[in-house]
Every structure is written in structure tokens, then in C-alpha cells.
Design a protein around this motif. Structure first.
Motif, PDB file in Angstrom:
ATOM      1  N   ASP A   1     -30.627  50.469 -25.232  1.00 22.65           N
ATOM      2  CA  ASP A   1     -29.967  49.652 -24.206  1.00 22.65           C
ATOM      3  C   ASP A   1     -28.800  50.430 -23.610  1.00 22.65           C
ATOM      4  O   ASP A   1     -28.358  51.448 -24.164  1.00 22.65           O
ATOM      5  CB  ASP A   1     -29.490  48.310 -24.772  1.00 22.65           C
TER       6      ASP A   1
ATOM      7  N   ASP B   1     -36.401  53.308  -3.924  1.00 24.16           N
ATOM      8  CA  ASP B   1     -35.796  53.263  -5.252  1.00 24.16           C
ATOM      9  C   ASP B   1     -35.389  54.647  -5.721  1.00 24.16           C
ATOM     10  O   ASP B   1     -34.332  54.833  -6.327  1.00 24.16           O
ATOM     11  CB  ASP B   1     -36.774  52.642  -6.259  1.00 24.16           C
TER      12      ASP B   1
ATOM     13  N   SER C   1     -40.866  51.619 -10.983  1.00 24.61           N
ATOM     14  CA  SER C   1     -41.101  51.550  -9.537  1.00 24.61           C
ATOM     15  C   SER C   1     -41.243  52.947  -8.952  1.00 24.61           C
ATOM     16  O   SER C   1     -40.442  53.833  -9.245  1.00 24.61           O
ATOM     17  CB  SER C   1     -39.939  50.835  -8.842  1.00 24.61           C
TER      18      SER C   1
ATOM     19  N   THR D   1     -38.178  55.026 -14.004  1.00 24.65           N
ATOM     20  CA  THR D   1     -38.352  53.658 -13.530  1.00 24.65           C
ATOM     21  C   THR D   1     -39.830  53.338 -13.387  1.00 24.65           C
ATOM     22  O   THR D   1     -40.653  54.236 -13.185  1.00 24.65           O
ATOM     23  CB  THR D   1     -37.665  53.434 -12.177  1.00 24.65           C
TER      24      THR D   1
ATOM     25  N   ASP E   1     -28.228  52.014 -13.813  1.00 25.63           N
ATOM     26  CA  ASP E   1     -27.411  52.477 -12.693  1.00 25.63           C
ATOM     27  C   ASP E   1     -25.946  52.603 -13.104  1.00 25.63           C
ATOM     28  O   ASP E   1     -25.250  53.559 -12.718  1.00 25.63           O
ATOM     29  CB  ASP E   1     -27.520  51.503 -11.522  1.00 25.63           C
TER      30      ASP E   1
ATOM     31  N   HIS F   1     -26.912  47.975 -17.120  1.00 27.07           N
ATOM     32  CA  HIS F   1     -27.982  48.537 -16.298  1.00 27.07           C
ATOM     33  C   HIS F   1     -27.905  50.064 -16.263  1.00 27.07           C
ATOM     34  O   HIS F   1     -26.813  50.649 -16.354  1.00 27.07           O
ATOM     35  CB  HIS F   1     -27.878  47.993 -14.866  1.00 27.07           C
TER      36      HIS F   1
ATOM     37  N   ASP G   1     -33.740  55.302 -18.554  1.00 26.71           N
ATOM     38  CA  ASP G   1     -34.505  54.243 -17.904  1.00 26.71           C
ATOM     39  C   ASP G   1     -33.557  53.454 -17.000  1.00 26.71           C
ATOM     40  O   ASP G   1     -32.401  53.205 -17.352  1.00 26.71           O
ATOM     41  CB  ASP G   1     -35.114  53.319 -18.969  1.00 26.71           C
ATOM     42  N   ARG G   2     -34.042  53.062 -15.851  1.00 24.20           N
ATOM     43  CA  ARG G   2     -33.159  52.381 -14.901  1.00 24.20           C
ATOM     44  C   ARG G   2     -32.949  50.917 -15.270  1.00 24.20           C
ATOM     45  O   ARG G   2     -31.837  50.398 -15.189  1.00 24.20           O
ATOM     46  CB  ARG G   2     -33.730  52.492 -13.483  1.00 24.20           C
ATOM     47  N   ASP G   3     -34.012  50.229 -15.675  1.00 28.83           N
ATOM     48  CA  ASP G   3     -33.922  48.787 -15.953  1.00 28.83           C
ATOM     49  C   ASP G   3     -33.649  48.567 -17.437  1.00 28.83           C
ATOM     50  O   ASP G   3     -34.563  48.367 -18.231  1.00 28.83           O
ATOM     51  CB  ASP G   3     -35.213  48.088 -15.521  1.00 28.83           C
ATOM     52  N   LEU G   4     -32.362  48.606 -17.798  1.00 25.97           N
ATOM     53  CA  LEU G   4     -31.960  48.482 -19.193  1.00 25.97           C
ATOM     54  C   LEU G   4     -31.264  47.151 -19.447  1.00 25.97           C
ATOM     55  O   LEU G   4     -30.611  46.608 -18.563  1.00 25.97           O
ATOM     56  CB  LEU G   4     -30.980  49.607 -19.559  1.00 25.97           C
TER      57      LEU G   4
ATOM     58  N   GLU H   1     -34.064  54.143 -23.389  1.00 22.11           N
ATOM     59  CA  GLU H   1     -35.276  53.438 -22.943  1.00 22.11           C
ATOM     60  C   GLU H   1     -35.449  52.188 -23.792  1.00 22.11           C
ATOM     61  O   GLU H   1     -35.444  52.268 -25.021  1.00 22.11           O
ATOM     62  CB  GLU H   1     -36.487  54.369 -23.088  1.00 22.11           C
ATOM     63  N   ASP H   2     -35.595  51.007 -23.127  1.00 14.40           N
ATOM     64  CA  ASP H   2     -35.689  49.771 -23.903  1.00 14.40           C
ATOM     65  C   ASP H   2     -37.081  49.512 -24.459  1.00 14.40           C
ATOM     66  O   ASP H   2     -37.240  48.667 -25.345  1.00 14.40           O
ATOM     67  CB  ASP H   2     -35.216  48.573 -23.069  1.00 14.40           C
TER      68      ASP H   2
END
Length: 217
Positions: free
Chosen positions: A32, A86, A81, A79, A60, A58, A51-54, A7-8
Motif C-alpha cells: 500500500d 493516463d 489502464s 497501471t 500519484d 494513492h 502501482d498507481r491505484d494503491l 503493488e496491492d
């Protein structure tokens, strides 16, 4: 159970890690995706809270790597979202579960435990062996009907031994499953913890030392 939190948002990551450690889990933390790939290359995790948005790599792509390697590790994707599309996309790339932010910590813990049970042969939620009953969700241990109060690491070691169903568990395996990567591999913390655990569980002793191999119940 060993968990990697990726998790960033560092305050959130550290808070989640602290909470899971209080639930007797061994937790490593990175901020990251690149660091996550480095950790999964050298450590075996039961669950990754991802976490998805890293940054750097990424989430994913981290998830895809876990799938590509054929690891038994389960992935709980986080996430900001909450869109259904998503969630579906995250599951389709290989995540085992999905939790939108913000989330209740109790729900996160329950989902992590549920995923952890799926990394091994299916066992009942409440473990019973040799007169000991261990409930991971309630963090309760009873021996012959007597409640036993255990510290988090003692509970974690007992849970690993109970889940092994009589098989011998080495000190190295206990260190890997019950402590995080910052623990000195040459420490005697496993032996000391097992000694304390034996004392708290009482007589007759149920944790057997197998010379040169490890411990079993």
C-alpha cells in the motif's frame, strides 16, 4: 541495485520481487502507499516499481513525495489502464517511465535496469574494469575472456563494486545495495560473499580490502 516494489495485488507483487531478485537485485515489497512512504523515508532506492491505484495513499501521491524530496530514485509507474491520457498524466506528476498491465516480465526488467542506470553517473551498459567484463542485462561475467559463473548475490556485489569505478565501497553500502531490508545488519554475509567472489574470479585478486573502510576494484 535496490528496488522497492509497491503493488496491492500481493501475488503479483511477490512474483515481480522474486523475478527481480533472480536478476541479482535487492528488492523490498510493500502492498500500500502508506507503507511505501515509510520505506522511502528510511531506505535509499535506485528504482521504485509503483502501482498507481494503491490503498491508503494513492500511487500519484507517493510519486509526488519522491519528487518533492528531491530523491534521485527513479519511478516506474504501473497501471491497469493503457489510455494515453493516463500515461501522460503519470509522467507529468513525476514518474520516469510508465508500463501498463499486463506486461511482459522481460520488459519490466529491462525498464528497471534502464532507470537504474540513470540514478548514477552514466556508465556503459557493459562494465569493464581490471580485466573483468560484466553485462547486467545478460547476467554474464568474464575475466580475461573466461566466463565466471556467479550466484545472484555475488553478481550484485560485483556490479556495485564495478559501478563505483575504483572508489571504496563500505560493507554497509554493499549490504544496502545487494540485500533487502530483512537482512541482519550485523551479519557477516558481505565478507563471506566477497571471499567467495574473490575465489571465483581467480588470481591475481582484483577485489582489494581497504582496512576499516571497505572494498574496491
Amino acid at each position: 541495485m535496490r528496488v522497492l516494489v509497491v503493488e496491492d495485488e500481493q501475488l503479483l507483487a511477490d512474483a515481480v520481487a522474486t523475478g527481480l531478485r533472480r536478476e541479482a537485485m535487492a528488492v523490498d515489497v510493500v502492498y500500500d502507499g502508506a507503507a511505501a512512504l515509510e520505506r522511502i523515508a528510511v531506505n535509499d532506492y535506485d528504482v521504485i516499481v509503483l502501482d498507481r491505484d494503491l490503498p491508503l495513499v494513492h500511487g500519484d501521491d507517493v510519486c509526488r513525495k519522491v519528487v518533492e524530496l528531491g530523491m534521485p530514485t527513479r519511478v516506474l509507474m504501473l497501471t491497469a489502464s493503457g489510455d494515453v491520457s493516463d500515461r501522460v498524466e503519470g509522467l507529468e506528476i513525476g514518474a520516469d517511465d510508465y508500463l501498463p498491465k499486463p506486461f511482459a516480465f522481460s520488459e519490466l526488467t529491462a525498464r528497471v535496469r534502464a532507470l537504474g542506470r540513470r540514478t548514477t553517473v552514466a556508465l556503459p551498459p557493459v562494465l569493464e574494469r581490471a580485466g573483468i567484463k560484466l553485462d547486467p542485462n545478460r547476467r554474464e561475467v568474464f575475466r580475461e575472456g573466461r566466463e565466471v559463473q556467479l550466484a545472484p548475490k555475488e553478481f550484485a556485489v560485483l556490479e556495485v563494486l564495478m559501478r563505483s569505478e575504483g572508489a571504496v565501497v563500505s560493507a554497509e553500502q554493499l549490504l544496502e545495495k545487494a540485500w533487502d531490508e530483512n537482512t541482519d545488519p550485523f551479519t557477516n554475509v558481505v565478507r563471506v560473499t566477497v571471499m567467495t567472489l574473490r575465489r571465483k574470479l581467480g588470481e591475481p585478486a582484483v577485489i582489494v580490502t581497504v582496512p576499516g573502510s571497505g572494498y574496491r576494484i
